[in-house]
Design an enzyme around this catalytic site. Sequence first.
Site, PDB file in Angstrom:
ATOM      1  N   ASP A 147       0.775  -1.288   0.069  1.00 48.52           N
ATOM      2  CA  ASP A 147       0.087   0.056  -0.158  1.00 48.52           C
ATOM      3  C   ASP A 147       0.797   1.281  -0.084  1.00 48.52           C
ATOM      4  OD1 ASP A 147      -2.241   1.434   0.208  1.00 48.52           O
ATOM      5  OD2 ASP A 147      -1.627   2.079   2.304  1.00 48.52           O
ATOM      6  N   ARG A 196      -0.422   6.293  -6.690  1.00 42.74           N
ATOM      7  CA  ARG A 196      -2.020   7.028  -6.962  1.00 42.74           C
ATOM      8  C   ARG A 196      -1.992   8.286  -6.770  1.00 42.74           C
ATOM      9  NH1 ARG A 196      -4.889   4.257  -2.223  1.00 42.74           N
ATOM     10  NH2 ARG A 196      -6.561   5.360  -3.283  1.00 42.74           N
ATOM     11  N   SER A 245      -6.866   0.166   0.668  1.00 41.02           N
ATOM     12  CA  SER A 245      -5.679   0.913   1.158  1.00 41.02           C
ATOM     13  C   SER A 245      -5.768   1.005   2.818  1.00 41.02           C
ATOM     14  CB  SER A 245      -5.478   2.320   0.660  1.00 41.02           C
ATOM     15  OG  SER A 245      -4.744   2.992   1.237  1.00 41.02           O
ATOM     16  N   LYS A 275      -4.250  -1.585   6.037  1.00 42.12           N
ATOM     17  CA  LYS A 275      -3.290  -1.257   7.145  1.00 42.12           C
ATOM     18  C   LYS A 275      -4.041  -1.533   8.431  1.00 42.12           C
ATOM     19  CE  LYS A 275      -3.208   2.658   4.978  1.00 42.12           C
ATOM     20  NZ  LYS A 275      -3.015   3.897   4.201  1.00 42.12           N
TER      21      LYS A 275
HETATM   22  N1  URA Z   1      -6.137   7.063   3.014  1.00 45.79           N
HETATM   23  C1  URA Z   1      -5.425   5.842   2.702  1.00 45.79           C
HETATM   24  O1  URA Z   1      -4.880   5.281   3.832  1.00 45.79           O
HETATM   25  N2  URA Z   1      -5.625   5.472   1.573  1.00 45.79           N
HETATM   26  C2  URA Z   1      -6.223   5.935   0.655  1.00 45.79           C
HETATM   27  O2  URA Z   1      -6.378   5.528  -0.259  1.00 45.79           O
HETATM   28  C3  URA Z   1      -6.932   7.247   0.857  1.00 45.79           C
HETATM   29  C4  URA Z   1      -6.813   7.714   2.180  1.00 45.79           C
END
Ligand code: URA
Length: 431
Positions: A166, A173, A188, A192
């Site tokens: 990520d 991104r 994403s 986490k």
């Molecule tokens: N926060 C994140 O951790 N990932 C995203 O894609 C957008 C906001």
Amino acid sequence: MTEPFDVVDVIRTKRDGGELAPEQIDWVVDAYTRGAVGDEQMAALAMSIFIRGMNRAEISRWTQAMIDSGETMDFASLPRPTADKHSTGGVGDKITLPLAPLVAAFDVAVPQLSGRGLGHTGGTLDKMEAIAGWQAEIPNEQIMHMLGSGPGAVICAAGAGLAPADKKLYALRDITSTVDCVPLISSSIMSKKIAEGTDSLVLDVKVGSGAFMKDLDSARELATTMVALGTDHGVKTTAFLTDMDTPLGLTAGNALEVREAVEVLAGGGPADVIELTVALAREMLASAGKPDVDVEAALADGRAMDRWKAMVREQGGDPDAPLPVAEHTHDIVAETDGYLSRLDALAVGISAWRLGAGRARKGEQVQAVAGVELHAKPGDRVKRGQPVMTLHTATPERFDRAIDALEGGYDICEEKPAVRQSVVLDRIAGE
Ligand code: URA
């Protein structure tokens, strides 16, 4: 090493609107993490996903592949249940600061592994670093100590080992205009949070001009997707949809927001910040099996403040040291008498960012002192010549662009406007 798939086939499948096979997803995420798929190829795939979307099975598999790209934490040995909160990001969103110690005051452990801000929304670590001496990077053993026998809450940097796929993909991104896409945001965030190992999770999905999701329908879709992902992975997950058309509280900027968070911990603070802190705390405590506790009492009697001070000290910070204050300020004054009828979160966020509160590029320094202080919120009466906002910065050459950002960002009208009654717009529960 011979690769089992050809990335061009994977990109083409998604580009043409097809469904990715589970094995293709596992492979492409892993191959990207180890460098066998290039940034330009992953950028094409991310754009194809942005345009074509992913179904529930694809998103779930993509999330698992990102979890599997790194280590996971395990809080099972802690003597306390764990509950975490994640906000999708907004202007003036300092809720984590009072919330974590408030929930910990009821013996529920809160692991807030957080990030830094990019763009107009602030990052929790940037705010905490306004406190003299406070350290964001701490070893896993200290996290476990703080959650187990220490204050019960920790706000710190997420280690590089959690979902490294990520980290790489998010950075890509960010520079390829593929951030605001439900499958990519939900996988994403949830990769986490699931890798972090919390028992339960409350999501604060922001809706409005200052948020990723500008309208209620897309925010609901994001929230529903994330709640389903958490539930599928055994994390008790609930989401709130909350208003981000106007900034939360009366401050946007690092030290300014810490000051406001401490006011809430001292039993005061703006009504919307208190409302959201209390609502999220109740939900986290209910998820952790404590539905009937008096949350407000712990703000009023100093229990939450005691946990906050202990938490800050554990990471080298001095909770009693004065917060830094900007050398330069500039008032934006009302041009007429009337009522403030609109105050745009995005305009305030960009203004605070241009004053130095946020960064334009990864790794840039932010100013602790920079930001915007509000003297009125929508519905409040204002008088001609009265300051509506004060801009703060260490570098006064930033004022002009920060003032430009506020152009058209607020309205004053004669009639008292109807204003939102509650910052919480909806709640979405898991099965
Ligand atoms: N926060 C994140 O951790 N990932 C995203 O894609 C957008 C906001």
